[in-house]
Design a protein around this motif. Structure first.
Motif, PDB file in Angstrom:
ATOM      1  N   TYR A 196       0.834  -1.203   0.000  1.00 39.58           N
ATOM      2  CA  TYR A 196       0.000   0.000   0.000  1.00 39.58           C
ATOM      3  C   TYR A 196       0.871   1.256   0.000  1.00 39.58           C
ATOM      4  CZ  TYR A 196      -3.517   3.379   1.562  1.00 39.58           C
ATOM      5  OH  TYR A 196      -4.331   4.471   1.666  1.00 39.58           O
ATOM      6  N   GLN A 197       1.952   1.244   0.783  1.00 37.00           N
ATOM      7  CA  GLN A 197       2.854   2.392   0.852  1.00 37.00           C
ATOM      8  C   GLN A 197       3.531   2.637  -0.495  1.00 37.00           C
ATOM      9  OE1 GLN A 197       3.474   4.514   3.650  1.00 37.00           O
ATOM     10  NE2 GLN A 197       4.321   5.679   1.918  1.00 37.00           N
ATOM     11  N   GLN A 198       3.899   1.549  -1.189  1.00 33.94           N
ATOM     12  CA  GLN A 198       4.526   1.684  -2.505  1.00 33.94           C
ATOM     13  C   GLN A 198       3.570   2.338  -3.499  1.00 33.94           C
ATOM     14  OE1 GLN A 198       5.793  -2.253  -3.534  1.00 33.94           O
ATOM     15  NE2 GLN A 198       7.316  -2.372  -1.876  1.00 33.94           N
ATOM     16  N   ILE A 199       2.294   1.971  -3.403  1.00 36.37           N
ATOM     17  CA  ILE A 199       1.298   2.574  -4.298  1.00 36.37           C
ATOM     18  C   ILE A 199       1.149   4.057  -3.981  1.00 36.37           C
ATOM     19  CG2 ILE A 199      -1.141   2.561  -4.954  1.00 36.37           C
ATOM     20  CD1 ILE A 199      -1.110  -0.475  -4.501  1.00 36.37           C
ATOM     21  N   LEU A 200       1.185   4.410  -2.693  1.00 39.69           N
ATOM     22  CA  LEU A 200       1.139   5.820  -2.322  1.00 39.69           C
ATOM     23  C   LEU A 200       2.359   6.568  -2.852  1.00 39.69           C
ATOM     24  CD1 LEU A 200      -0.102   5.754   1.399  1.00 39.69           C
ATOM     25  CD2 LEU A 200      -1.437   6.267  -0.656  1.00 39.69           C
ATOM     26  N   ASP A 201       3.536   5.907  -2.804  1.00 39.31           N
ATOM     27  CA  ASP A 201       4.757   6.534  -3.300  1.00 39.31           C
ATOM     28  C   ASP A 201       4.678   6.834  -4.793  1.00 39.31           C
ATOM     29  OD1 ASP A 201       5.760   6.385  -0.759  1.00 39.31           O
ATOM     30  OD2 ASP A 201       6.937   4.565  -1.115  1.00 39.31           O
ATOM     31  N   GLN A 202       3.828   6.125  -5.497  1.00 43.10           N
ATOM     32  CA  GLN A 202       3.663   6.337  -6.937  1.00 43.10           C
ATOM     33  C   GLN A 202       2.474   7.253  -7.228  1.00 43.10           C
ATOM     34  OE1 GLN A 202       4.134   2.656  -9.383  1.00 43.10           O
ATOM     35  NE2 GLN A 202       4.634   1.639  -7.432  1.00 43.10           N
TER      36      GLN A 202
ATOM     37  N   LEU B 294      -5.502   0.858 -10.284  1.00 46.75           N
ATOM     38  CA  LEU B 294      -5.825   0.717  -8.871  1.00 46.75           C
ATOM     39  C   LEU B 294      -5.581   2.062  -8.194  1.00 46.75           C
ATOM     40  CD1 LEU B 294      -4.123  -2.701  -8.037  1.00 46.75           C
ATOM     41  CD2 LEU B 294      -6.574  -2.268  -8.179  1.00 46.75           C
ATOM     42  N   THR B 295      -6.532   2.476  -7.338  1.00 46.38           N
ATOM     43  CA  THR B 295      -6.395   3.742  -6.633  1.00 46.38           C
ATOM     44  C   THR B 295      -6.454   3.494  -5.132  1.00 46.38           C
ATOM     45  OG1 THR B 295      -7.484   4.918  -8.444  1.00 46.38           O
ATOM     46  CG2 THR B 295      -7.359   6.052  -6.310  1.00 46.38           C
ATOM     47  N   ALA B 296      -5.524   4.126  -4.406  1.00 48.36           N
ATOM     48  CA  ALA B 296      -5.499   3.980  -2.944  1.00 48.36           C
ATOM     49  C   ALA B 296      -6.655   4.751  -2.328  1.00 48.36           C
ATOM     50  CB  ALA B 296      -4.169   4.475  -2.392  1.00 48.36           C
ATOM     51  N   VAL B 297      -7.283   4.167  -1.339  1.00 50.34           N
ATOM     52  CA  VAL B 297      -8.396   4.775  -0.612  1.00 50.34           C
ATOM     53  C   VAL B 297      -7.872   5.297   0.728  1.00 50.34           C
ATOM     54  CG1 VAL B 297     -10.647   4.352   0.458  1.00 50.34           C
ATOM     55  CG2 VAL B 297     -10.055   3.260  -1.733  1.00 50.34           C
ATOM     56  N   ASN B 298      -8.396   6.414   1.158  1.00 54.73           N
ATOM     57  CA  ASN B 298      -7.997   6.998   2.439  1.00 54.73           C
ATOM     58  C   ASN B 298      -8.261   5.994   3.566  1.00 54.73           C
ATOM     59  OD1 ASN B 298      -7.654   8.469   4.798  1.00 54.73           O
ATOM     60  ND2 ASN B 298      -8.661  10.306   4.001  1.00 54.73           N
TER      61      ASN B 298
ATOM     62  N   GLY C 221      -0.429   7.220  -5.522  1.00 60.58           N
ATOM     63  CA  GLY C 221      -1.694   6.650  -5.083  1.00 60.58           C
ATOM     64  C   GLY C 221      -2.495   6.025  -6.196  1.00 60.58           C
ATOM     65  N   ARG C 222      -1.867   5.877  -7.388  1.00 59.41           N
ATOM     66  CA  ARG C 222      -2.596   5.292  -8.513  1.00 59.41           C
ATOM     67  C   ARG C 222      -1.599   4.520  -9.366  1.00 59.41           C
ATOM     68  NH1 ARG C 222      -7.538   6.621 -10.791  1.00 59.41           N
ATOM     69  NH2 ARG C 222      -7.838   6.152 -13.006  1.00 59.41           N
ATOM     70  N   VAL C 223      -1.861   3.232  -9.628  1.00 57.10           N
ATOM     71  CA  VAL C 223      -0.952   2.395 -10.415  1.00 57.10           C
ATOM     72  C   VAL C 223      -1.758   1.539 -11.374  1.00 57.10           C
ATOM     73  CG1 VAL C 223       0.817   2.300  -8.593  1.00 57.10           C
ATOM     74  CG2 VAL C 223      -1.000   0.566  -8.676  1.00 57.10           C
ATOM     75  N   ALA C 224      -1.058   0.998 -12.364  1.00 55.21           N
ATOM     76  CA  ALA C 224      -1.715   0.099 -13.321  1.00 55.21           C
ATOM     77  C   ALA C 224      -2.054  -1.212 -12.626  1.00 55.21           C
ATOM     78  CB  ALA C 224      -0.801  -0.158 -14.510  1.00 55.21           C
ATOM     79  N   PHE C 225      -3.241  -1.720 -12.920  1.00 53.05           N
ATOM     80  CA  PHE C 225      -3.702  -2.950 -12.281  1.00 53.05           C
ATOM     81  C   PHE C 225      -2.764  -4.108 -12.590  1.00 53.05           C
ATOM     82  CE2 PHE C 225      -6.188  -6.897 -12.471  1.00 53.05           C
ATOM     83  CZ  PHE C 225      -6.684  -6.948 -11.183  1.00 53.05           C
ATOM     84  N   ARG C 226      -2.398  -4.269 -13.892  1.00 48.51           N
ATOM     85  CA  ARG C 226      -1.557  -5.396 -14.293  1.00 48.51           C
ATOM     86  C   ARG C 226      -0.215  -5.342 -13.580  1.00 48.51           C
ATOM     87  NH1 ARG C 226      -1.402  -8.730 -18.725  1.00 48.51           N
ATOM     88  NH2 ARG C 226      -3.083  -7.539 -19.700  1.00 48.51           N
TER      89      ARG C 226
END
Length: 327
Positions: A18-24, A59-63, A26-31
């Motif tokens: 989850y933290q890695q997605i936030l570092d990018q 994919l989008t991170a949720v609060n 908060g939004r990353v490619a699903f695949r």
């Protein structure tokens, strides 16, 4: 820790994902995320910490705050349901309770006395009898209250028992007046109708429930107990308790933190016993104090009353207890 539905909160690896997605941002490619950690992605989706946008396959991170609020709401709702269920339980078992209470107890003479070993098993049996008692509980308790007596569930059970019109009579040793836990217990329960006295004579622990079952020590160290159901024996024990109760002294139970007052001061208790003609050793034994401690209290009383001798102090204490004694 789990949610109401049993799903565990994020593991360390899932938190890192989850933290890695936030570092990018908060939004990353699903695949891309699935190739990196498919299991973690599925778990974060399940928990609601990620949402999948099918339109752009991202994919989008949720609060997490929103997720936490949702879980808290679910927990509170589940807790409310459990409390309501707990309140309903006695009524749901009402027919079985009635059937149990209405069933005559067989007088099996081979088992009218049950011996129990180990203090933990004795306490468990006594607690069971305390939950079943309906009208009256008579106890001799030389050691004061037990640690479990102050538990909220224990106090509530006693409150319901007494406010329902039942009787609770307990005899303590005079030393109980010096024990804060016992005084607080007695003061609280007295407010609900319980009655407590102190007896200076030696006595053994005993509990009688509804004049039907009695629990008495079966060894000198109280590690063994006998549960007696024989009507003749229980009747004899009730009569013995009532004799002790009549000889016991009525006292005023008041805890130290109530309205700034305290129980009868020790020196005052010493003075009262001295006025009755008891010796220093007898006073120490009765109050559960050392002779040195009692001697210190007597010394302070002599100074207070300006008495040169112990005889003179005793005479003055008797005069203060009964002014007519000087006439």
């Amino acid at each position: 820790m789990t949610e109401p539905n049993g799903a565990a909160l994020p593991t360390e690896s899932e938190r890192r994902l989850y933290q890695q997605i936030l570092d990018q941002g908060g939004r990353v490619a699903f695949r891309e995320a699935v190739e990196q950690d498919s299991t973690g992605v599925l778990r974060l989706l399940e928990l609601g910490l990620l949402v999948h946008d099918a339109a752009d396959r991202s994919l989008t991170a949720v609060n997490p705050r929103a997720v936490g609020d949702r879980i808290s709401t679910e927990l509170r709702a589940e807790g409310t349901r459990m409390l309501l269920r707990a309140e309903e339980m006695p009524a749901l078992l009402g027919d079985l309770i009635h059937a149990y209470d209405a069933t005559p107890r067989r007088a099996d003479r081979s088992s009218v006395v049950q011996h129990i070993e180990r203090t933990d098993r004795i306490r468990e049996r006594v607690r069971q009898l305390e939950t079943e008692v309906a009208e009256e509980m008579l106890t001799l308790r030389p050691g004061g209250v037990s640690p479990g007596d102050h538990r909220a569930d224990s106090l509530e059970r006693v409150r319901r028992f007494l406010t329902g019109g039942a009787v609770l009579h307990t005899v303590y040793e005079p030393a109980a007046l010096l024990d804060g836990a016992t005084v607080q217990w007695a003061e609280t329960v007295t407010g609900w109708g319980g009655r407590f006295r102190t007896l200076s004579e030696p006595f053994s622990r005993m509990a009688i429930f509804d004049r039907r079952i009695a629990v008495v020590p079966a060894s000198a160290d109280n590690s063994n107990a006998a549960v007696v159901e024989d009507p003749a024996v229980v009747s004899f024990l009730v009569a013995a308790f009532e004799r002790d109760w009549e000889r016991a002294e009525r006292v005023r139970w008041r805890s130290a933190d109530r309205e700034g007052e305290s129980v009868v001061p020790v020196h005052e208790q010493v003075g009262r016993l001295l006025a009755q003609g008891l010796t220093q050793r007898s006073i120490a034994s009765r109050l559960g104090l050392s002779e040195r401690t009692v001697a210190g209290h007597i010394s302070r009383l002599r100074e207070l009353h300006d008495a040169e001798t112990l005889f003179q102090l005793g005479w003055q204490m008797r005069a203060s207890e009964d002014p007519a004694a000087t006439d």
